[in-house]
Design a protein around this motif. Structure first.
Motif, PDB file in Angstrom:
ATOM      1  N   GLY A   9       0.761  -1.312  -0.026  1.00 30.20           N
ATOM      2  CA  GLY A   9      -0.007  -0.076   0.025  1.00 30.20           C
ATOM      3  C   GLY A   9       0.947   1.436  -0.069  1.00 30.20           C
ATOM      4  O   GLY A   9       1.831   1.523   0.649  1.00 30.20           O
ATOM      5  N   HIS A  11       0.493   5.859  -0.487  1.00 29.84           N
ATOM      6  CA  HIS A  11      -0.362   6.754  -0.316  1.00 29.84           C
ATOM      7  C   HIS A  11      -0.210   8.157  -0.737  1.00 29.84           C
ATOM      8  O   HIS A  11      -0.980   8.950  -0.956  1.00 29.84           O
ATOM      9  CB  HIS A  11      -0.636   7.072   1.267  1.00 29.84           C
ATOM     10  N   ARG A  39      -5.185  -6.743   3.048  1.00 29.11           N
ATOM     11  CA  ARG A  39      -6.024  -6.020   3.759  1.00 29.11           C
ATOM     12  C   ARG A  39      -5.094  -5.148   4.639  1.00 29.11           C
ATOM     13  O   ARG A  39      -5.601  -3.879   4.955  1.00 29.11           O
ATOM     14  CB  ARG A  39      -6.509  -6.878   5.116  1.00 29.11           C
ATOM     15  N   VAL A  40      -3.896  -5.444   4.842  1.00 29.49           N
ATOM     16  CA  VAL A  40      -2.917  -4.780   5.547  1.00 29.49           C
ATOM     17  C   VAL A  40      -2.401  -3.217   4.551  1.00 29.49           C
ATOM     18  O   VAL A  40      -2.390  -2.227   5.135  1.00 29.49           O
ATOM     19  CB  VAL A  40      -1.759  -5.143   6.149  1.00 29.49           C
ATOM     20  N   ARG A  42      -3.830  -2.155   2.098  1.00 32.68           N
ATOM     21  CA  ARG A  42      -5.322  -1.313   2.024  1.00 32.68           C
ATOM     22  C   ARG A  42      -5.134  -0.305   2.965  1.00 32.68           C
ATOM     23  O   ARG A  42      -5.437   0.812   2.939  1.00 32.68           O
ATOM     24  CB  ARG A  42      -6.353  -2.042   1.557  1.00 32.68           C
ATOM     25  N   HIS A  43      -4.938  -0.803   4.299  1.00 39.25           N
ATOM     26  CA  HIS A  43      -5.182  -0.061   5.497  1.00 39.25           C
ATOM     27  C   HIS A  43      -4.207   1.102   5.191  1.00 39.25           C
ATOM     28  O   HIS A  43      -4.365   2.212   5.531  1.00 39.25           O
ATOM     29  CB  HIS A  43      -4.947  -0.636   6.773  1.00 39.25           C
ATOM     30  N   TYR A  44      -2.676   0.646   5.019  1.00 35.70           N
ATOM     31  CA  TYR A  44      -1.736   1.537   5.179  1.00 35.70           C
ATOM     32  C   TYR A  44      -1.797   2.733   4.091  1.00 35.70           C
ATOM     33  O   TYR A  44      -1.537   3.721   4.129  1.00 35.70           O
ATOM     34  CB  TYR A  44      -0.468   0.847   4.755  1.00 35.70           C
ATOM     35  N   LEU A  46      -4.530   4.112   3.173  1.00 31.60           N
ATOM     36  CA  LEU A  46      -5.326   5.069   3.459  1.00 31.60           C
ATOM     37  C   LEU A  46      -5.117   5.697   4.738  1.00 31.60           C
ATOM     38  O   LEU A  46      -5.488   6.905   4.887  1.00 31.60           O
ATOM     39  CB  LEU A  46      -6.627   4.460   3.806  1.00 31.60           C
ATOM     40  N   HIS A  47      -4.150   5.047   5.568  1.00 30.64           N
ATOM     41  CA  HIS A  47      -3.978   5.550   6.807  1.00 30.64           C
ATOM     42  C   HIS A  47      -2.321   5.357   6.956  1.00 30.64           C
ATOM     43  O   HIS A  47      -1.776   4.589   7.630  1.00 30.64           O
ATOM     44  CB  HIS A  47      -4.638   4.941   7.880  1.00 30.64           C
ATOM     45  N   ASN A  49       1.460   5.516   8.228  1.00 30.74           N
ATOM     46  CA  ASN A  49       2.250   5.610   9.738  1.00 30.74           C
ATOM     47  C   ASN A  49       2.481   6.930   9.998  1.00 30.74           C
ATOM     48  O   ASN A  49       2.367   7.286  11.354  1.00 30.74           O
ATOM     49  CB  ASN A  49       3.291   4.557   9.771  1.00 30.74           C
ATOM     50  N   GLY A  58      -2.972   9.894   2.600  1.00 32.25           N
ATOM     51  CA  GLY A  58      -4.175   9.254   1.571  1.00 32.25           C
ATOM     52  C   GLY A  58      -4.467  10.111   0.579  1.00 32.25           C
ATOM     53  O   GLY A  58      -5.558  10.157  -0.095  1.00 32.25           O
TER      54      GLY A  58
END
Length: 97
Positions: A9, A11, A39-40, A42-44, A46-47, A49, A58
């Motif tokens: 992912g 951003h 899943r991980v 995709r989260h990263y 959008l969000h 660290n 994002g």
């Protein structure tokens, strides 16, 4: 032989703003690129660290899919995503670690 799909992912902008034409590239603050579960990733995407550090929370989220083939794995433990130094030393010898 192991074959699997891994995901990364990202951003920020998908290109290096300096070269022309726009050169699409991987982005990382580190010397390595991490790939893992969709899943991980995709989260990263959008969000991040460190959204305050780069201001790119994002702004251009995307997933990079990689098809990986490992012909001769040194360590393979599907229940543990981490490699211990002792296991590497056992497999390839201390002078090669």
């Amino acid at each position: 032989m192991l074959k699997f799909t891994a995901w990364r992912g990202q951003h920020g902008p998908g290109y290096d703003p300096l070269p022309e034409p726009k050169a699409y590239c991987f982005q990382s603050r580190h010397a390595s690129l991490s790939f893992g579960a969709e899943r991980v990733a995709r989260h990263y995407a959008l969000h991040p660290n460190t959204p305050r550090l780069d201001g790119l929370n994002g702004t251009c989220p995307r997933l990079i899919q990689a098809e990986l083939t490992v012909n001769r794995p040194v360590i393979f433990n599907k229940d543990d995503a981490f490699v211990e130094m002792e296991d590497l030393i056992e497999k390839i010898g201390e002078k090669n670690v």
